[in-house]
Design an enzyme around this catalytic site. Structure first.
Site, PDB file in Angstrom:
ATOM      1  N   ARG A  67       0.821  -1.205   0.000  1.00  0.00           N
ATOM      2  CA  ARG A  67       0.000   0.000   0.000  1.00  0.00           C
ATOM      3  C   ARG A  67       0.862   1.264   0.000  1.00  0.00           C
ATOM      4  O   ARG A  67       0.552   2.254  -0.659  1.00  0.00           O
ATOM      5  CB  ARG A  67      -0.931  -0.009   1.216  1.00  0.00           C
ATOM      6  CG  ARG A  67      -1.864   1.171   1.249  1.00  0.00           C
ATOM      7  CD  ARG A  67      -2.947   1.009   2.299  1.00  0.00           C
ATOM      8  NE  ARG A  67      -3.928   2.075   2.195  1.00  0.00           N
ATOM      9  CZ  ARG A  67      -4.271   2.862   3.225  1.00  0.00           C
ATOM     10  NH1 ARG A  67      -3.750   2.667   4.418  1.00  0.00           N
ATOM     11  NH2 ARG A  67      -5.160   3.816   3.050  1.00  0.00           N
ATOM     12  N   HIS A  71       0.783   4.348  -2.617  1.00  0.00           N
ATOM     13  CA  HIS A  71       0.609   5.747  -2.226  1.00  0.00           C
ATOM     14  C   HIS A  71       1.792   6.597  -2.669  1.00  0.00           C
ATOM     15  O   HIS A  71       1.628   7.737  -3.086  1.00  0.00           O
ATOM     16  CB  HIS A  71       0.406   5.855  -0.714  1.00  0.00           C
ATOM     17  CG  HIS A  71      -0.983   5.485  -0.285  1.00  0.00           C
ATOM     18  ND1 HIS A  71      -1.586   5.996   0.835  1.00  0.00           N
ATOM     19  CD2 HIS A  71      -1.893   4.666  -0.843  1.00  0.00           C
ATOM     20  CE1 HIS A  71      -2.811   5.491   0.952  1.00  0.00           C
ATOM     21  NE2 HIS A  71      -3.012   4.681  -0.049  1.00  0.00           N
ATOM     22  N   ASN A  99      -3.503   8.433   4.670  1.00  0.00           N
ATOM     23  CA  ASN A  99      -2.282   7.833   5.189  1.00  0.00           C
ATOM     24  C   ASN A  99      -2.357   7.548   6.679  1.00  0.00           C
ATOM     25  O   ASN A  99      -1.399   7.064   7.249  1.00  0.00           O
ATOM     26  CB  ASN A  99      -1.097   8.782   4.942  1.00  0.00           C
ATOM     27  CG  ASN A  99      -0.606   8.680   3.512  1.00  0.00           C
ATOM     28  OD1 ASN A  99      -1.113   7.874   2.738  1.00  0.00           O
ATOM     29  ND2 ASN A  99       0.372   9.486   3.187  1.00  0.00           N
ATOM     30  N   HIS A 198      -5.847  -5.896  -2.679  1.00  0.00           N
ATOM     31  CA  HIS A 198      -6.723  -5.990  -1.510  1.00  0.00           C
ATOM     32  C   HIS A 198      -6.996  -7.436  -1.101  1.00  0.00           C
ATOM     33  O   HIS A 198      -7.818  -7.692  -0.241  1.00  0.00           O
ATOM     34  CB  HIS A 198      -8.028  -5.219  -1.754  1.00  0.00           C
ATOM     35  CG  HIS A 198      -7.849  -3.724  -1.732  1.00  0.00           C
ATOM     36  ND1 HIS A 198      -8.869  -2.839  -1.959  1.00  0.00           N
ATOM     37  CD2 HIS A 198      -6.741  -2.964  -1.521  1.00  0.00           C
ATOM     38  CE1 HIS A 198      -8.405  -1.601  -1.883  1.00  0.00           C
ATOM     39  NE2 HIS A 198      -7.120  -1.650  -1.628  1.00  0.00           N
TER      40      HIS A 198
HETATM   41  C1  HEM Z   1      -8.425   1.492  -6.592  1.00  0.00           C
HETATM   42  C2  HEM Z   1      -8.372   2.402  -5.667  1.00  0.00           C
HETATM   43  C3  HEM Z   1      -8.022   2.084  -4.243  1.00  0.00           C
HETATM   44  C4  HEM Z   1      -8.700   2.515  -3.153  1.00  0.00           C
HETATM   45  C5  HEM Z   1      -9.920   3.404  -3.139  1.00  0.00           C
HETATM   46  C6  HEM Z   1      -8.045   1.949  -2.005  1.00  0.00           C
HETATM   47  C7  HEM Z   1      -8.434   2.181  -0.693  1.00  0.00           C
HETATM   48  C8  HEM Z   1      -7.925   1.513   0.397  1.00  0.00           C
HETATM   49  C9  HEM Z   1      -8.387   1.684   1.750  1.00  0.00           C
HETATM   50  C10 HEM Z   1      -9.468   2.651   2.202  1.00  0.00           C
HETATM   51  C11 HEM Z   1      -7.685   0.823   2.523  1.00  0.00           C
HETATM   52  C12 HEM Z   1      -7.866   0.572   4.017  1.00  0.00           C
HETATM   53  C13 HEM Z   1      -7.028   1.473   4.859  1.00  0.00           C
HETATM   54  C14 HEM Z   1      -7.418   1.262   6.291  1.00  0.00           C
HETATM   55  O1  HEM Z   1      -8.572   1.517   6.617  1.00  0.00           O
HETATM   56  O2  HEM Z   1      -6.560   0.843   7.073  1.00  0.00           O
HETATM   57  C15 HEM Z   1      -6.773   0.121   1.668  1.00  0.00           C
HETATM   58  C16 HEM Z   1      -5.898  -0.822   2.091  1.00  0.00           C
HETATM   59  C17 HEM Z   1      -4.954  -1.409   1.281  1.00  0.00           C
HETATM   60  N1  HEM Z   1      -4.706  -1.107  -0.038  1.00  0.00           N
HETATM   61 FE1  HEM Z   1      -5.885  -0.039  -1.245  1.00  0.00          FE
HETATM   62  N2  HEM Z   1      -6.994   1.193  -2.416  1.00  0.00           N
HETATM   63  C18 HEM Z   1      -6.930   1.244  -3.778  1.00  0.00           C
HETATM   64  C19 HEM Z   1      -5.971   0.670  -4.585  1.00  0.00           C
HETATM   65  C20 HEM Z   1      -4.883  -0.025  -4.106  1.00  0.00           C
HETATM   66  C21 HEM Z   1      -3.746  -0.399  -4.895  1.00  0.00           C
HETATM   67  C22 HEM Z   1      -3.534  -0.024  -6.359  1.00  0.00           C
HETATM   68  C23 HEM Z   1      -2.909  -1.083  -4.072  1.00  0.00           C
HETATM   69  C24 HEM Z   1      -1.560  -1.683  -4.370  1.00  0.00           C
HETATM   70  C25 HEM Z   1      -1.177  -2.109  -5.549  1.00  0.00           C
HETATM   71  C26 HEM Z   1      -3.555  -1.163  -2.782  1.00  0.00           C
HETATM   72  C27 HEM Z   1      -3.074  -1.848  -1.701  1.00  0.00           C
HETATM   73  C28 HEM Z   1      -3.683  -1.883  -0.463  1.00  0.00           C
HETATM   74  C29 HEM Z   1      -3.253  -2.761   0.615  1.00  0.00           C
HETATM   75  C30 HEM Z   1      -2.182  -3.835   0.524  1.00  0.00           C
HETATM   76  C31 HEM Z   1      -4.035  -2.447   1.722  1.00  0.00           C
HETATM   77  C32 HEM Z   1      -3.954  -3.061   3.121  1.00  0.00           C
HETATM   78  C33 HEM Z   1      -3.040  -2.227   3.974  1.00  0.00           C
HETATM   79  C34 HEM Z   1      -2.771  -2.826   5.336  1.00  0.00           C
HETATM   80  O3  HEM Z   1      -3.394  -3.797   5.731  1.00  0.00           O
HETATM   81  O4  HEM Z   1      -1.891  -2.294   6.032  1.00  0.00           O
HETATM   82  N3  HEM Z   1      -4.737  -0.482  -2.833  1.00  0.00           N
HETATM   83  N4  HEM Z   1      -6.928   0.576   0.375  1.00  0.00           N
HETATM   84  C1  LIG Z   2       1.782   6.355  10.441  1.00  0.00           C
HETATM   85  C2  LIG Z   2       1.716   7.817  10.567  1.00  0.00           C
HETATM   86  O1  LIG Z   2       2.659   8.516  10.287  1.00  0.00           O
HETATM   87  N1  LIG Z   2       0.565   8.302  11.004  1.00  0.00           N
HETATM   88  C3  LIG Z   2       0.372   9.706  11.216  1.00  0.00           C
HETATM   89  C4  LIG Z   2      -0.835  10.175  10.455  1.00  0.00           C
HETATM   90  O2  LIG Z   2      -1.147  11.493  10.781  1.00  0.00           O
HETATM   91  C5  LIG Z   2      -1.393  11.755  12.161  1.00  0.00           C
HETATM   92  C6  LIG Z   2      -1.744  13.216  12.337  1.00  0.00           C
HETATM   93  O3  LIG Z   2      -2.734  13.614  11.455  1.00  0.00           O
HETATM   94  C7  LIG Z   2      -0.155  11.411  12.976  1.00  0.00           C
HETATM   95  O4  LIG Z   2      -0.443  11.600  14.369  1.00  0.00           O
HETATM   96  C8  LIG Z   2       0.224   9.967  12.719  1.00  0.00           C
HETATM   97  O5  LIG Z   2       1.431   9.677  13.375  1.00  0.00           O
END
Ligand code: HEM
Ligand SMILES: CC(=O)N[C@H]1CO[C@H](CO)[C@@H](O)[C@@H]1O
Ligand SMILES: *[C@@H]1O[C@H](CO)[C@@H](O)[C@H](O)[C@H]1NC(C)=O
Ligand SMILES: *[C@@H]1O[C@H](CO)[C@@H](O)[C@H](O)[C@H]1NC(C)=O
Ligand SMILES: *[C@@H]1O[C@H](CO)[C@@H](O)[C@H](O)[C@H]1NC(C)=O
Ligand SMILES: *[C@@H]1O[C@H](CO)[C@@H](O)[C@H](O)[C@H]1NC(C)=O
Ligand SMILES: *[C@@H]1O[C@H](CO)[C@@H](O)[C@H](O)[C@H]1NC(C)=O
Ligand SMILES: *[C@@H]1O[C@H](CO)[C@@H](O)[C@H](O)[C@H]1NC(C)=O
Ligand SMILES: *[C@@H]1O[C@H](CO)[C@@H](O)[C@H](O)[C@H]1NC(C)=O
Ligand SMILES: *[C@@H]1O[C@H](CO)[C@@H](O)[C@H](O)[C@H]1NC(C)=O
Length: 329
Positions: A67, A71, A99, A198
């Site tokens: 992720r 980003h 983020n 995902h």
């Molecule tokens: C298509 C548009 C995308 C949207 C709207 C989106 C949105 C999100 C959101 C909202 C989360 C959850 C964050 C949280 O609540 O902790 C997430 C997690 C994640 N996204 Fe996406 N994402 C997109 C595309 C991608 C792409 C292109 C990748 C990588 C190639 C990706 C990889 C991931 C991964 C691996 C997680 C899990 C992160 C974790 O568990 O730490 N996403 N994404």
């Molecule tokens: C992981 C990380 O850097 N999180 C930061 C996201 O932003 C908040 C403030 O808006 C910080 O407190 C977190 O450390």
């Protein structure tokens, strides 16, 4: 045969013209295979060993790094800007709302420190992140799942406002997602294939609970969400504002990089509106079906992540090679 040959010639011609016009080159800007071959021959091996050691101790890291790489690439190109800390006069990308739940920055700093010990000032943080994303996901397979071209350089600017403007929100519909990816030179196919990321990782309740509790503002549920699944999500996410509870995005195999994301998506169990949106367009829906086949998914992912990893990269003399990934030199 003749057709193929002339196609290839026009492709090469197109590349040459593109190079002259954009000073960019083909397929990945001017990134190279094993860019550090001469300057730091062990670079990729050091990153892989360090990444595998960290993943062995923290199974959440592959999702974090994948992720983070996404980003990074969607804001100012893959230039390591996501890794920079805020300073007194600047609020960095890290702080932006999308983020908030990124993490693993400390591990990248640690991997960078190991590389610095061997080759100080040579290997960019942007490359280390791209490699660590690949290597962390590859850990479960004990082999590299995709090639990473290298030679990226590090940017010196990181703005929270740009993260907000460029990173797609989980509430976007298909049209908006398509536009967001097109803005980065990525296709609908890239959108669907890369959403397959995902298949690992988690989402926090506040990113989807409006689908459970207030979809159209009338206390209703998203009709496109599998109702059995919605009931189980409601058990975990008790209200609209809960931003601490999280659930796996792939409820079948949450830690495994596989095609299950597409399986659950097609059962109407995609977690975010942005996941469900991939079924609302005939072309993208048919790609989700194609991705049920593992070999096709892995092959397509290799292609699409290479394209993502080349977005607006800094090469040559642009940018810098950071000494520490969380701050500019
Ligand atoms: C298509 C548009 C995308 C949207 C709207 C989106 C949105 C999100 C959101 C909202 C989360 C959850 C964050 C949280 O609540 O902790 C997430 C997690 C994640 N996204 Fe996406 N994402 C997109 C595309 C991608 C792409 C292109 C990748 C990588 C190639 C990706 C990889 C991931 C991964 C691996 C997680 C899990 C992160 C974790 O568990 O730490 N996403 N994404
Ligand atoms: C992981 C990380 O850097 N999180 C930061 C996201 O932003 C908040 C403030 O808006 C910080 O407190 C977190 O450390
Ligand atoms: C990486 O790990 C392998 C296997 O443990 C080891 O043989 C190799 O020497 C390590 N490479 C580096 C650069 O540390
Ligand atoms: C922030 O301030 C420092 C000096 O305090 C300066 O060198 C730097 O250029 C400033 N950065 C921005 C983004 O304005
Ligand atoms: C998609 O979202 C955009 C922006 O929010 C909106 O303008 C558009 O009408 C939506 N499209 C559809 C088909 O719902
Ligand atoms: C649901 O949405 C409506 C319209 O936006 C809003 O007025 C209402 O307060 C929301 N309900 C809850 C519980 O937040
Ligand atoms: C929502 O749920 C979270 C987690 O269960 C809880 O901490 C919070 O107080 C709840 N908020 C409201 C408004 O009920
Ligand atoms: C969660 O929501 C609370 C209340 O709105 C806020 O103070 C806190 O910063 C949020 N935490 C995260 C991690 O988003
Ligand atoms: C809802 O999910 C279940 C698996 O939990 C699946 O068997 C069922 O077919 C899904 N329903 C729809 C409409 O896709
Ligand atoms: C960046 O921020 C992290 C977390 O706050 C901190 O651990 C790290 O030391 C910071 N990096 C620098 C160079 O100050």
């Amino acid at each position: 045969m003749m057709v193929m040959r002339s196609d290839r010639h026009s492709l090469i011609l197109g590349c040459v013209l593109g190079f002259l016009v954009l000073l960019g080159g083909c397929h990945g800007g001017s990134l190279n295979k094993n860019f550090y071959r001469k300057s730091c021959p062990l670079a990729e091996e050091i990153v892989r060993n360090a990444t595998w050691r960290h993943v062995a101790a923290n199974i959440a890291l592959p999702a974090r790094f994948l992720r983070m790489h996404f980003h990074d690439c969607f804001v100012r190109g893959c230039d390591g800007s996501v890794l920079l800390n805020s300073t007194k006069n600047n609020t960095a990308e890290k702080e932006a709302i999308p983020n908030l739940t990124l993490a693993g920055f400390d591990v990248i700093d640690d991997i960078k420190a190991e590389v610095e010990k061997k080759c100080p000032g040579v290997v960019s943080c942007a490359d280390i992140l791209a490699l660590a994303a690949r290597d962390s996901v590859s850990f479960q397979f004990k082999r590299s799942m995709w090639k990473v071209l290298t030679g990226r350089r590090d940017g010196t600017v990181s703005l929270a406002s740009e993260a907000l403007a460029n990173i797609p929100s989980p509430f976007l519909n298909f049209t908006a997602l398509q536009q967001n990816f097109a803005n980065k030179g990525l296709s609908v196919r890239d959108l669907v294939v890369l959403s397959g990321a995902h298949t690992i990782g988690v989402g926090h309740c506040n990113a989807f609970s409006v689908r459970l509790y207030n979809f159209t503002g009338k206390g209703d549920q998203d009709p496109s969400l599998n109702s059995t699944y919605a009931a189980s999500l409601k058990n975990q996410c008790k209200n609209l504002t809960d931003n601490t509870t999280f659930v796996p995005m792939d409820p079948i195999t949450p830690l495994s990089f596989d095609t299950r994301y597409f399986t659950v998506l097609r059962q109407r169990r995609g977690l975010f509106e942005s996941d469900a949106a991939l079924l609302t367009n005939p072309n993208s829906a048919s790609i989700t079906q194609e991705m049920l086949n593992s070999r096709r998914f892995f092959k397509s992912f290799r292609t699409s992540i290479k394209r993502m990893g080349a977005i607006s990269v800094l090469t040559g003399k642009s940018g810098e090679i950071r000494k520490v990934c969380s701050k500019i030199n």
